[in-house]
Design a protein around this motif. Sequence first.
Motif, mmCIF file in Angstrom:
data_model
loop_
_atom_site.group_PDB
_atom_site.id
_atom_site.type_symbol
_atom_site.label_atom_id
_atom_site.label_comp_id
_atom_site.label_asym_id
_atom_site.label_seq_id
_atom_site.Cartn_x
_atom_site.Cartn_y
_atom_site.Cartn_z
ATOM 1 N N PHE A 5 -7.688 3.485 -5.273
ATOM 2 C CA PHE A 5 -7.822 2.622 -3.807
ATOM 3 C C PHE A 5 -9.242 2.668 -3.481
ATOM 4 N N HIS A 25 0.838 -1.178 -0.157
ATOM 5 C CA HIS A 25 0.021 0.131 0.000
ATOM 6 C C HIS A 25 1.012 1.250 -0.033
ATOM 7 N N LEU A 74 -7.921 -2.174 -4.924
ATOM 8 C CA LEU A 74 -7.993 -0.958 -5.818
ATOM 9 C C LEU A 74 -8.229 -1.399 -7.348
#
Length: 147
Positions: free
Chosen positions: A92, A82, A108
């Motif tokens: 996201f 991330h 995502l």
Amino acid sequence: MDFVSIRVITDDVARLVGFYERALGTAATWATEDFAEVGTAGATLAIAGTRTVPLFAPGSARPADNHSVITEFLVDDVDRVHRDLSGFVTDFVAGPTTMPWGNRSLLLRDPDGNLVNFFTPVTAAAVEKFAGRRSARPVAPAPSGSR
């Protein structure tokens, strides 16, 4: 029978391949300008242009129209992924979240809007379930200009 790949149809092969090369930290193998593959330890993500669809059956697949499939990648540290993808990924859907089944997941969308899930098993049961399936190489920011 072995599960080998998922093929994504797109209007812009180079853009989508570039996204997955960076997100997965590995270079694609190009067969033609309309077809490339990004390999992982367990399977391959094939990316093909719309000009390839008639080779199978005209009109059988449409780009950027997936509303039911999530492509998933097992990673060593989803929180690190991330952090690595922040500033690169523009959509996201959900930040790292621990799911009831024991995986910590990051959801995502790729540039065509397809859902992609990076996950790390975190409970004992989930870790055991995926033991031996983990790639020795974690996902990391990838090469640029590998075509």
